[in-house]
Design a protein around this motif. Structure first.
Motif, short mmCIF file in Angstrom:
data_model
loop_
_atom_site.label_atom_id
_atom_site.label_comp_id
_atom_site.label_asym_id
_atom_site.label_seq_id
_atom_site.Cartn_x
_atom_site.Cartn_y
_atom_site.Cartn_z
N PHE A 75 16.02 93.33 27.78
CA PHE A 75 16.69 93.99 26.66
C PHE A 75 15.77 95.02 26.02
O PHE A 75 16.24 96.06 25.56
N SER A 76 14.47 94.76 26.00
CA SER A 76 13.53 95.75 25.43
C SER A 76 13.57 97.04 26.26
O SER A 76 13.45 98.14 25.71
N GLU A 77 13.74 96.91 27.56
CA GLU A 77 13.85 98.11 28.41
C GLU A 77 15.10 98.92 28.07
O GLU A 77 15.08 100.14 28.06
N LEU A 78 16.20 98.22 27.78
CA LEU A 78 17.44 98.89 27.36
C LEU A 78 17.23 99.59 26.01
O LEU A 78 17.64 100.74 25.82
N LEU A 79 16.59 98.90 25.07
CA LEU A 79 16.28 99.50 23.77
C LEU A 79 15.46 100.77 23.94
O LEU A 79 15.74 101.80 23.31
N ILE A 80 14.46 100.69 24.77
CA ILE A 80 13.56 101.83 24.99
C ILE A 80 14.34 103.01 25.55
O ILE A 80 14.13 104.15 25.13
N LYS A 81 15.24 102.74 26.46
CA LYS A 81 16.06 103.81 27.05
C LYS A 81 16.81 104.56 25.95
O LYS A 81 16.82 105.79 25.92
N TYR A 82 17.42 103.84 25.03
CA TYR A 82 18.22 104.49 23.99
C TYR A 82 17.38 105.07 22.86
O TYR A 82 17.75 106.10 22.29
N ILE A 83 16.26 104.45 22.56
CA ILE A 83 15.37 105.04 21.55
C ILE A 83 14.81 106.36 22.08
O ILE A 83 14.77 107.37 21.37
N ASN A 84 14.42 106.37 23.35
CA ASN A 84 13.89 107.61 23.94
C ASN A 84 14.95 108.69 24.06
O ASN A 84 14.65 109.88 24.02
N LYS A 85 16.21 108.29 24.18
CA LYS A 85 17.30 109.25 24.23
C LYS A 85 17.48 109.92 22.86
O LYS A 85 17.64 111.14 22.77
N GLU A 86 17.45 109.12 21.80
CA GLU A 86 17.66 109.63 20.44
C GLU A 86 16.38 110.17 19.80
O GLU A 86 16.43 111.08 18.99
N LEU A 87 15.25 109.58 20.15
CA LEU A 87 13.95 109.97 19.58
C LEU A 87 12.94 110.17 20.70
O LEU A 87 12.01 109.38 20.87
N PRO A 88 13.08 111.23 21.48
CA PRO A 88 12.17 111.40 22.62
C PRO A 88 10.70 111.51 22.20
O PRO A 88 9.81 111.13 22.96
N GLU A 89 10.46 111.99 20.98
CA GLU A 89 9.08 112.11 20.52
C GLU A 89 8.41 110.75 20.31
O GLU A 89 7.18 110.66 20.24
N ALA A 90 9.19 109.68 20.22
CA ALA A 90 8.62 108.33 20.06
C ALA A 90 7.92 107.86 21.34
O ALA A 90 7.01 107.06 21.29
N GLN A 91 8.35 108.36 22.48
CA GLN A 91 7.79 107.99 23.78
C GLN A 91 7.65 106.46 23.89
O GLN A 91 6.59 105.93 24.18
N SER A 92 8.76 105.76 23.65
CA SER A 92 8.76 104.29 23.67
C SER A 92 8.41 103.74 25.03
O SER A 92 8.80 104.29 26.06
N LYS A 93 7.70 102.62 25.00
CA LYS A 93 7.30 101.92 26.23
C LYS A 93 7.38 100.42 25.97
O LYS A 93 7.18 99.96 24.86
N PRO A 94 7.67 99.64 27.02
CA PRO A 94 7.67 98.19 26.85
C PRO A 94 6.25 97.64 26.90
O PRO A 94 5.37 98.20 27.56
N ALA A 95 6.02 96.57 26.21
CA ALA A 95 4.76 95.82 26.26
C ALA A 95 5.15 94.36 26.38
O ALA A 95 5.99 93.88 25.61
N ARG A 96 4.58 93.67 27.33
CA ARG A 96 5.00 92.28 27.58
C ARG A 96 3.82 91.33 27.42
O ARG A 96 2.85 91.41 28.17
N ALA A 97 3.91 90.45 26.45
CA ALA A 97 2.86 89.45 26.22
C ALA A 97 3.08 88.27 27.16
O ALA A 97 4.20 87.95 27.52
N LYS A 98 1.99 87.63 27.52
CA LYS A 98 2.11 86.50 28.46
C LYS A 98 2.59 85.22 27.79
O LYS A 98 3.18 84.37 28.43
N ASP A 99 2.32 85.07 26.47
CA ASP A 99 2.74 83.85 25.79
C ASP A 99 2.88 84.11 24.29
O ASP A 99 2.56 85.19 23.80
N PHE A 100 3.32 83.09 23.57
CA PHE A 100 3.56 83.24 22.14
C PHE A 100 2.27 83.43 21.35
O PHE A 100 2.26 84.11 20.32
N GLU A 101 1.18 82.85 21.81
CA GLU A 101 -0.10 83.04 21.14
C GLU A 101 -0.49 84.52 21.15
O GLU A 101 -0.95 85.06 20.15
N ARG A 102 -0.28 85.17 22.28
CA ARG A 102 -0.62 86.59 22.39
C ARG A 102 0.30 87.44 21.50
O ARG A 102 -0.14 88.41 20.89
N VAL A 103 1.57 87.08 21.42
CA VAL A 103 2.52 87.78 20.54
C VAL A 103 2.02 87.71 19.11
O VAL A 103 1.91 88.73 18.42
N GLN A 104 1.69 86.50 18.66
CA GLN A 104 1.24 86.32 17.29
C GLN A 104 -0.06 87.08 17.05
O GLN A 104 -0.23 87.74 16.03
#
Length: 181
Positions: free
Chosen positions: A49-78
């Motif tokens: 879903f983050s990849e889908l979000l990025i697609k549409y954010i980049n369509k509307e706000l290309p200057e944002a240059q959105s990219k996905p970032a994937r954490a390995k676990d919840f500790e890393r997220v926090q």
């Protein structure tokens, strides 16, 4: 002669340590250049879903240059989110609530300061409270323009049970002008 050789050896070792290359500055530059949306491997629906979000954010706000970032676990997220290293994180509703309150998967790491930007069915997009109102306003407007794709969108004012809405998101929802900061 032995003292001289030892001095040369010490200088050589110091030279090696002082001239070592570190990619840290490149990584900081990458983070500054791209709007990163973090997801986590153990919260399965978040990455696709983050990849889908990025697609549409980049369509509307290309200057944002959105990219996905994937954490390995919840500790890393926090760790990444609570230290302001990631501006946005996409989590399932319960995990978003747990991150903010320091419960469930995040119990041993403590609570985290986060605001709600938008909801997508069972997924919640959290934003750093320190992010300028202007950025939250721009992101929410970009998501509102893609409403036909995100049919199950939930505005942050309806997600008070998860956490407080970002002030910039509320401004966008109320149809206010884009803030200066």
């Amino acid at each position: 002669m032995l003292k001289f050789t030892n001095k040369i050896l010490i200088y050589f070792i110091l030279f090696i340590f002082c001239s070592a290359h570190s990619p840290w500055s490149s990584y900081l530059n990458y983070r500054a250049k791209h709007l990163l949306i973090m997801s986590v491997k153990t919260d399965a629906p978040t990455y696709p879903f983050s990849e889908l979000l990025i697609k549409y954010i980049n369509k509307e706000l290309p200057e944002a240059q959105s990219k996905p970032a994937r954490a390995k676990d919840f500790e890393r997220v926090q760790s990444l989110f609570s230290t302001n290293q990631m501006p946005l994180v996409l989590l399932s509703k319960q995990n978003a609530k747990d991150l903010i309150n320091g419960e469930g998967e995040f119990k041993e790491f403590g609570s985290t300061d986060a605001n709600v930007l938008y909801g997508f069915g069972d997924l919640i997009l959290l934003i750093q409270p320190s992010l300028p109102n202007r950025h939250a306003w721009l992101l929410l407007n970009a998501l509102k323009k893609s409403k036909n794709v995100f049919k199950d969108g939930i505005s942050p004012d309806k997600l008070a049970d998860i956490g407080e809405a970002h002030p910039g998101a509320i401004m966008a929802l109320n149809g206010e002008e884009m803030p200066d900061s």
